[in-house]
Design an enzyme around this catalytic site. Structure first.
Site, mmCIF file in Angstrom:
data_model
loop_
_atom_site.group_PDB
_atom_site.id
_atom_site.type_symbol
_atom_site.label_atom_id
_atom_site.label_comp_id
_atom_site.label_asym_id
_atom_site.label_seq_id
_atom_site.Cartn_x
_atom_site.Cartn_y
_atom_site.Cartn_z
ATOM 1 N N ASP A 15 0.866 -1.194 0.000
ATOM 2 C CA ASP A 15 0.000 0.000 0.000
ATOM 3 C C ASP A 15 0.898 1.238 0.000
ATOM 4 O O ASP A 15 2.102 1.152 0.230
ATOM 5 C CB ASP A 15 -0.907 0.005 1.245
ATOM 6 C CG ASP A 15 -1.839 1.219 1.288
ATOM 7 O OD1 ASP A 15 -2.460 1.538 0.258
ATOM 8 O OD2 ASP A 15 -1.921 1.882 2.340
ATOM 9 N N SER A 16 0.262 2.387 -0.208
ATOM 10 C CA SER A 16 0.999 3.653 -0.131
ATOM 11 C C SER A 16 1.487 3.926 1.291
ATOM 12 O O SER A 16 2.430 4.683 1.492
ATOM 13 C CB SER A 16 0.081 4.799 -0.555
ATOM 14 O OG SER A 16 -1.054 4.840 0.305
ATOM 15 N N CYS A 78 -4.268 -1.583 -2.094
ATOM 16 C CA CYS A 78 -4.435 -0.148 -2.291
ATOM 17 C C CYS A 78 -5.308 0.021 -3.528
ATOM 18 O O CYS A 78 -4.926 -0.442 -4.621
ATOM 19 C CB CYS A 78 -3.063 0.478 -2.524
ATOM 20 S SG CYS A 78 -3.103 2.227 -2.925
ATOM 21 N N GLU A 157 -2.684 7.984 8.492
ATOM 22 C CA GLU A 157 -1.245 7.695 8.503
ATOM 23 C C GLU A 157 -0.630 8.032 9.861
ATOM 24 O O GLU A 157 0.308 7.397 10.312
ATOM 25 C CB GLU A 157 -0.532 8.525 7.426
ATOM 26 C CG GLU A 157 -0.653 7.951 6.039
ATOM 27 C CD GLU A 157 0.071 6.620 5.892
ATOM 28 O OE1 GLU A 157 1.267 6.557 6.207
ATOM 29 O OE2 GLU A 157 -0.570 5.643 5.471
HETATM 30 N N1 DGL Z 1 -4.875 3.193 0.704
HETATM 31 C C1 DGL Z 1 -4.982 3.692 -0.590
HETATM 32 C C2 DGL Z 1 -6.167 3.250 -1.370
HETATM 33 O O1 DGL Z 1 -6.711 2.209 -1.080
HETATM 34 C C3 DGL Z 1 -4.346 4.967 -1.018
HETATM 35 C C4 DGL Z 1 -4.468 6.166 -0.171
HETATM 36 C C5 DGL Z 1 -3.515 7.236 -0.624
HETATM 37 O O2 DGL Z 1 -2.309 7.009 -0.511
HETATM 38 O O3 DGL Z 1 -3.984 8.273 -1.101
HETATM 39 O O4 DGL Z 1 -6.590 3.889 -2.276
#
Ligand code: DGL
Length: 278
Positions: A15-16, A78, A157
């Site tokens: 994930d990010s 993500c 975060e």
């Molecule tokens: N957790 C992510 C998603 O499911 C990305 C959130 C982000 O980094 O903007 O889209």
């Protein structure tokens, strides 16, 4: 390049940032004997407003790293990275099983009584073809309202799940949806399940909240079974955590999100590739 083929190899989860931990948690519950690698690209979080091309490059770098670490399957935990990169990665690595995320519009459309569904996701997820295709396939006869919840990913975060600012961001998104008669909310970003308790407070329990993580865990299990890659070791699997951000901060937030105490290994982007920092 390594070809994944052995049940004892780990599953990579990406994930990010910390959002994919909501998916990791479901995978650990469904598949307790699997070893897992979790990677949060916190040097680049939030992903939600990055271009699809930039996100593809990041996902390619993470994929190379995961394969070098021996991943037998990669879960793109993500929605944003899945929207940008899943199709390309499957073409570029046909031998590697990938499990991705897409906003759970299908179960929402099946379960809504009011015919009005809210989808919470990032701007890049809404821009991708994957989202357009789930809406086209599954949302006929249902009104879909999209919300991006600006600033919410950054709050999560930091582990700030119930602060006044987090509440304000959610109220701004949710109260207008509730006023329109939305009765079903799709968590279209893997960060958002961590604020479900607050969402339920704000909506007074009047909206059904759909977190796709258990379905993604089941899909991961199916893919491993089909390929004979399920780990049948008797003991519990271990999880290793990696971040491209600050490992101390990652380790601080981890217990608050998934009730786990663990260290994280720091990684650094060097050009398009990830290398460990000692
Ligand atoms: N957790 C992510 C998603 O499911 C990305 C959130 C982000 O980094 O903007 O889209």
């Amino acid at each position: 390049m390594q070809t994944a083929s052995n049940p004892h190899q780990p599953i990579g989860v990406y994930d990010s940032g910390v959002g994919g931990l909501s998916v990791l948690r479901a995978i650990r519950t469904a598949l307790p004997h699997e070893d897992l690698l979790y990677l949060g690209d916190q040097a680049n979080v939030p992903y939600g407003e990055r271009s699809l091309e930039e996100l593809r490059e990041l996902a390619r770098g993470v994929t190379r790293f995961m394969l070098a670490q021996g991943a037998k399957l990669i879960v793109i935990a993500c929605n944003t990275a899945s929207a940008a990169a899943l199709k390309a990665l499957r073409q570029e690595y046909p031998e590697v099983p990938f499990v991705g995320m897409e906003p759970a519009v299908k179960p929402a459309a099946e379960q809504t009584n009011s015919g009005k569904v809210g989808v919470l996701a990032t701007p890049s997820t809404f821009q991708g073809e994957l989202y357009a295709s789930v809406v086209e396939r599954f949302a006929s006869g249902v009104e879909i309202y999209q919300e991006t919840c600006p600033g919410l990913v950054s709050q999560i975060e930091k582990g700030w799940l119930e602060t006044p600012k987090t509440r304000r961001i959610l109220e701004a998104a949710l109260l207008p949806l509730m006023a329109r008669g939305v009765d079903t909310l799709v968590m279209g970003c893997t960060h958002f399940p961590f604020v479900i308790p607050l969402i339920e407070q704000i909506t007074e329990g009047k909206a059904r909240v759909i977190d796709p993580a258990p379905a993604v865990a089941r899909q991961t299990q199916r893919v491993l079974e089909e390929r004979g890659l399920l780990n049948r070791q008797p003991g519990a699997g271990i999880t290793r955590y990696f971040t491209t951000g600050d490992p101390a901060r990652f380790a601080r937030v981890l217990p608050r999100l998934i009730g786990v105490q663990a260290q994280a290994q720091a990684l650094r982007w060097q050009g398009k590739d990830l290398t460990p920092i000692n």
